[in-house]
Scaffold this motif. Structure first.
Motif, PDB file in Angstrom:
ATOM      1  N   GLU A   8       0.824  -1.291   0.164  1.00  0.00           N
ATOM      2  CA  GLU A   8      -0.154  -0.496   0.029  1.00  0.00           C
ATOM      3  C   GLU A   8       1.249   1.750  -0.093  1.00  0.00           C
ATOM      4  N   CYS A   9       0.290   2.358  -0.307  1.00  0.00           N
ATOM      5  CA  CYS A   9       1.154   3.572  -0.016  1.00  0.00           C
ATOM      6  C   CYS A   9       1.154   4.143   1.249  1.00  0.00           C
ATOM      7  N   ILE A  10       2.551   4.380   1.606  1.00  0.00           N
ATOM      8  CA  ILE A  10       3.147   4.952   2.608  1.00  0.00           C
ATOM      9  C   ILE A  10       1.722   6.317   3.156  1.00  0.00           C
ATOM     10  N   TYR A  11       1.337   7.240   1.862  1.00  0.00           N
ATOM     11  CA  TYR A  11       1.605   7.708   2.317  1.00  0.00           C
ATOM     12  C   TYR A  11      -0.202   7.881   1.903  1.00  0.00           C
ATOM     13  N   CYS A  12      -0.847   6.924   1.328  1.00  0.00           N
ATOM     14  CA  CYS A  12      -2.387   8.160   0.964  1.00  0.00           C
ATOM     15  C   CYS A  12      -3.253   6.315   1.023  1.00  0.00           C
ATOM     16  N   GLY A  13      -2.555   5.281   1.566  1.00  0.00           N
ATOM     17  CA  GLY A  13      -2.606   3.720   1.575  1.00  0.00           C
ATOM     18  C   GLY A  13      -3.903   3.141   0.833  1.00  0.00           C
ATOM     19  N   THR A  14      -3.852   3.374  -0.758  1.00  0.00           N
ATOM     20  CA  THR A  14      -4.269   3.123  -1.881  1.00  0.00           C
ATOM     21  C   THR A  14      -3.398   1.605  -2.157  1.00  0.00           C
ATOM     22  N   SER A  15      -3.594   0.737  -2.795  1.00  0.00           N
ATOM     23  CA  SER A  15      -2.870  -0.295  -3.061  1.00  0.00           C
ATOM     24  C   SER A  15      -2.695  -0.153  -4.945  1.00  0.00           C
ATOM     25  N   VAL A  42       4.835   3.847  -2.853  1.00  0.00           N
ATOM     26  CA  VAL A  42       4.786   5.303  -2.688  1.00  0.00           C
ATOM     27  C   VAL A  42       3.517   5.319  -4.597  1.00  0.00           C
ATOM     28  N   CYS A  43       1.938   5.534  -3.995  1.00  0.00           N
ATOM     29  CA  CYS A  43       1.386   5.598  -5.049  1.00  0.00           C
ATOM     30  C   CYS A  43       1.274   6.790  -6.403  1.00  0.00           C
ATOM     31  N   GLU A  44       1.081   6.711  -7.710  1.00  0.00           N
ATOM     32  CA  GLU A  44       2.050   7.596  -8.447  1.00  0.00           C
ATOM     33  C   GLU A  44       1.489   9.121  -8.189  1.00  0.00           C
ATOM     34  N   ASP A  45      -0.104   8.472  -7.887  1.00  0.00           N
ATOM     35  CA  ASP A  45      -0.196  10.588  -6.494  1.00  0.00           C
ATOM     36  C   ASP A  45       0.345  11.089  -6.304  1.00  0.00           C
ATOM     37  N   CYS A  46       1.078  10.253  -5.750  1.00  0.00           N
ATOM     38  CA  CYS A  46       1.855  10.662  -4.142  1.00  0.00           C
ATOM     39  C   CYS A  46       3.028  10.549  -4.480  1.00  0.00           C
ATOM     40  N   GLU A  47       3.308  10.297  -5.369  1.00  0.00           N
ATOM     41  CA  GLU A  47       5.024  10.569  -6.286  1.00  0.00           C
ATOM     42  C   GLU A  47       4.741  11.606  -7.042  1.00  0.00           C
TER      43      GLU A  47
END
Ligand SMILES: [Zn+2]
Length: 363
Positions: A8-15, A42-47
């Protein structure tokens, strides 16, 4: 190395759309051989959102000037120079020199190798009282008369009487005059002494503008560094990282809750006056009963004394007694003739080389 089972993304929790690699030192500050990355954390949005903060650091803040002086290109080798165009709502960076042999202040930008500079195409407009303003012309060869007129009349100079093109060649100068004629702003030409190219060293002054997102980018380096190297199996998902994650990702809370900026050095040798021959970044993590802190000093080198940052990732998180742990790395830029596929390399700071000065921040 810390292994991790969660995806999961460490920032927003999405997988969804997790990035295969997220850098520690941002890619826009160059590539370092053997630098590990956070994988699928880290997901693409957070990145993308954090990348905008990194743009402030690498294209708008003082670090951008240092980067340009070292000839570091970043990810997009042909992206518009931060000396010509705004990035993330700031800039362009103004680098000014007093042109040798004249009394003219001109805007310049470092050339590829960072050792030489050239004029940034611009016009200087002035009023009858001698107030002046320099306006950058990003693309002098495709500028239209209408665009030129707009630039002249939307500056801080309310009643301009003089326009002085400062271009890279005579064709561009002639073109500006032609455009002035086209929008009926041309009266006469004033001949000034010819400005000749010069060789030698001239002092340049840089003016940068940036915002708090710069500190979020620095906090990200600290956080990702710690996650890569810590010995406590901290993966980044822990609840005690919520405040710093929210700061990095969403700008929540005040940056002063997480970052202390200091002058001087935290490595003993540097404190004693030793200067490294080439530029680089120093990142050191200190973990003790009270804090998880990462100290970061960017662009440590022979001719510049950068501030350093203490990034507080967590406070009072250990319930059991732990000994203090320190680990650090030096990201060193290579000389031009050493550069192959990377801008530099990273080196672990050994205990003998890593002598920290006493004292942790008082918070
Ligand atoms: Zn995310």
């Amino acid at each position: 190395m810390v292994s991790d089972v969660k995806s999961e993304c460490i920032y927003c929790g999405t997988s969804k759309n997790l990035c295969r690699r997220s850098h520690i030192v941002p890619r826009c500050l160059g590539t370092f051989k053997d630098q590990p990355t956070l994988r699928y954390k880290v997901c693409e949005d957070c990145e993308g959102a954090i990348g905008k903060c990194e743009d402030i650091l690498a294209k708008c803040a003082p670090e951008a000037l240092l980067k340009a002086n070292l000839g570091i290109k970043g990810r997009h080798k042909n992206s518009t120079s931060p000396f010509r165009r705004k990035h993330a709502g700031h800039g362009p960076i103004e680098m000014k020199i007093m042109y040798p042999g004249t009394e003219y202040e001109m805007l310049v930008e470092p050339l590829g190798d960072g050792q030489n500079c050239e004029i940034v195409p611009h016009i200087e407009i002035s009023d009858s009282e001698g107030n002046k303003k320099q306006i950058i012309i990003e693309e002098p060869d495709s500028l239209t008369a209408e665009e030129l007129k707009k630039k002249i009349f939307s500056s801080e100079i309310e009643n301009p009487v003089k326009v002085w093109p400062r271009m890279q060649n005579n064709e561009q100068v002639d073109r500006i005059f032609k455009l002035l004629k086209k929008c009926c702003l041309y009266k006469s030409e004033e001949v000034v002494e010819e400005i000749k190219p010069f060789e030698g060293i001239v002092k340049a002054e840089g003016y940068t503008s940036w915002d708090e997102r710069r500190f979020r980018a620095i906090a990200k380096i600290a956080f990702h560094y710690y996650l890569n190297y810590n010995n406590f199996n901290h993966t980044g998902y822990e609840d005690f990282f919520i405040p710093v994650r929210n700061f990095i990702r969403y700008g929540r809370n005040n940056f002063t809750d997480f970052i202390v900026e200091k002058r001087g050095y935290f490595i003993e040798q540097l404190k004693n006056g030793w200067k490294p021959p080439t530029y680089g970044h120093i990142v050191v993590s200190i973990v003790n009963q009270k804090f998880i802190i990462v100290k970061i000093q960017l662009f440590v080198g022979p001719n510049y004394e950068p501030p350093y940052y203490e990034v507080i990732l967590g406070k009072n998180i250990f319930k059991i007694k732990i000994p203090e742990t320190i680990f650090g790395h030096n990201y060193v830029y290579a000389d031009d003739n050493e550069k192959m596929n990377y801008d530099g390399s990273m080196h672990q700071l050994l205990a003998t080389k890593l002598i920290l000065t006493r004292g942790l921040p008082i918070i």
